[in-house]
Design an enzyme around this catalytic site. Structure first.
Site, PDB file in Angstrom:
ATOM      1  N   SER A 242       4.462  -3.218 -84.161  1.00 52.82           N
ATOM      2  CA  SER A 242       4.336  -2.467 -85.400  1.00 52.82           C
ATOM      3  C   SER A 242       4.376  -3.454 -86.562  1.00 52.82           C
ATOM      4  O   SER A 242       4.689  -4.631 -86.391  1.00 52.82           O
ATOM      5  CB  SER A 242       5.467  -1.445 -85.510  1.00 52.82           C
ATOM      6  OG  SER A 242       5.339  -0.655 -86.669  1.00 52.82           O
ATOM      7  N   CYS A 243       4.049  -2.976 -87.774  1.00 51.16           N
ATOM      8  CA  CYS A 243       4.086  -3.829 -88.964  1.00 51.16           C
ATOM      9  C   CYS A 243       4.013  -2.928 -90.185  1.00 51.16           C
ATOM     10  O   CYS A 243       4.523  -1.818 -90.175  1.00 51.16           O
ATOM     11  CB  CYS A 243       2.956  -4.867 -88.940  1.00 51.16           C
ATOM     12  SG  CYS A 243       1.300  -4.156 -88.949  1.00 51.16           S
ATOM     13  N   GLY A 244       3.344  -3.378 -91.243  1.00 48.36           N
ATOM     14  CA  GLY A 244       3.226  -2.565 -92.434  1.00 48.36           C
ATOM     15  C   GLY A 244       2.178  -1.485 -92.323  1.00 48.36           C
ATOM     16  O   GLY A 244       2.411  -0.333 -92.672  1.00 48.36           O
TER      17      GLY A 244
ATOM     18  N   TRP B 183       4.457   1.093 -90.443  1.00 49.64           N
ATOM     19  CA  TRP B 183       5.397   1.526 -91.472  1.00 49.64           C
ATOM     20  C   TRP B 183       4.739   2.360 -92.559  1.00 49.64           C
ATOM     21  O   TRP B 183       5.409   3.163 -93.228  1.00 49.64           O
ATOM     22  CB  TRP B 183       6.130   0.332 -92.076  1.00 49.64           C
ATOM     23  CG  TRP B 183       7.381   0.771 -92.769  1.00 49.64           C
ATOM     24  CD1 TRP B 183       7.613   0.833 -94.118  1.00 49.64           C
ATOM     25  CD2 TRP B 183       8.560   1.270 -92.139  1.00 49.64           C
ATOM     26  NE1 TRP B 183       8.871   1.328 -94.365  1.00 49.64           N
ATOM     27  CE2 TRP B 183       9.473   1.604 -93.165  1.00 49.64           C
ATOM     28  CE3 TRP B 183       8.946   1.463 -90.809  1.00 49.64           C
ATOM     29  CZ2 TRP B 183      10.739   2.116 -92.902  1.00 49.64           C
ATOM     30  CZ3 TRP B 183      10.204   1.973 -90.541  1.00 49.64           C
ATOM     31  CH2 TRP B 183      11.083   2.296 -91.581  1.00 49.64           C
TER      32      TRP B 183
ATOM     33  N   GLY C  64      -0.478  -1.798 -89.491  1.00 55.20           N
ATOM     34  CA  GLY C  64      -1.270  -2.014 -88.286  1.00 55.20           C
ATOM     35  C   GLY C  64      -2.141  -3.251 -88.303  1.00 55.20           C
ATOM     36  O   GLY C  64      -3.010  -3.405 -87.443  1.00 55.20           O
TER      37      GLY C  64
END
Length: 286
Positions: A237-239, A266, A241
């Site tokens: 996961s990240c901010g 996120w 994708g």
């Protein structure tokens, strides 16, 4: 199949009829940079622009939509065909950062069944540093035929993360954002992380000076230090994708080819609502 190709390899194969080169540069919100304009100014000869925000679900472009979510397979196939990418093409992805958003294009192609794809190690900075040729303008590729075959195992949804069926979640954001100590670049999002998630900022998989991917043994050590089990399902996961795909690329390099990406990341989980949020360090860190 190679996951990473060197600038020397690409220089030797620039004119191969089956090789297609894509500039998949994406800039974070607030940077005031135009990736398409930068591409038109200078790019690797023969490259086309892979617009992450355009090759996306139509609802991503609507007000309030989640950014650059995966498009339907028919739309992805249409966009690939228009870029001159066919099912027999070997696609080389790069970006202007060294390695950041190029991994998103790599993962998208794999998510739609295309294994003939690699990332250019060091990206455009490495190509330019070696004095290799560039060209300008916007090319008009010869259309190809592309059929998408969805691999659902490589994509995770909010519902699956909420259900706890995605294995270990590992977050590629900077530690301050993961811990909720720094604001998110997209307004309106809560700070923190998915409960129980691990944290490995994507830049820790890169050589600091060259932004090339670390060798496999050092990648494995970075994941181990972050607390990732040696086996079992894992979801990056990240901010929004993008940099999660760098973690997926790193995992692929060490043989974990089934690593998935939480597409909403996120940008979706951190919206005001009922998704649970933790702040502070990952549980495996002091």
């Amino acid at each position: 199949m190679n996951t990473i190709v060197s600038t020397a390899w690409l220089a030797d194969h620039l004119n191969d009829p089956d090789v297609r080169i894509v500039d998949a540069t994406y800039h974070l919100p607030g940077t005031n940079r135009d990736a398409a304009a930068e591409f038109a100014e200078a790019h690797i000869p023969g490259a086309v622009f892979f617009d992450v925000d355009d090759i996306a679900a139509p609802e991503s472009k609507a007000p309030g939509g989640l950014p650059h979510m995966l498009p339907p397979p028919e739309l992805f196939a249409e966009r690939m065909a228009a870029l001159g990418i066919g099912n027999d093409s070997f696609v080389v992805c790069y970006d202007v950062h060294g390695l950041m958003s190029a991994a998103r294009a790599w993962w998208m192609l794999r998510a739609f069944g295309h294994d003939g794809v690699a990332v250019l190690d060091g990206g455009l900075p490495a190509w330019k540093a070696e004095g290799r040729p560039l060209e300008s303008g916007v090319p008009t590729p010869v259309p190809a035929r592309f059929t998408a075959h969805v691999r659902p195992a490589l994509v995770r949804s909010k519902a699956e993360v909420l259900a706890g069926t995605v294995g270990t979640v590992i977050d590629a954001r900077a530690r301050e954002r993961f811990e909720g100590a720094a604001p998110e670049p997209r307004p309106g999002l809560r700070g923190g992380h998915i409960p129980g998630a691990l944290n490995l900022p994507f830049g820790e998989l890169l050589e600091p000076a060259t932004k090339t991917l670390l060798p496999p043994e050092r990648i494995a050590a970075r994941f181990a230090a972050a607390g990732l089990p040696e086996s079992g399902p894992v979801t990056a996961s990240c901010g929004s994708g993008i940099t999660a795909c760098v973690l997926a690329l790193g995992l692929h390099r060490i043989g974990r080819e089934d690593a998935a990406v939480y597409d909403g990341s996120w940008a979706e989980w951190g919206m005001p609502g009922d998704t649970p949020v933790e702040t502070g360090p990952a549980r495996n860190r002091p």
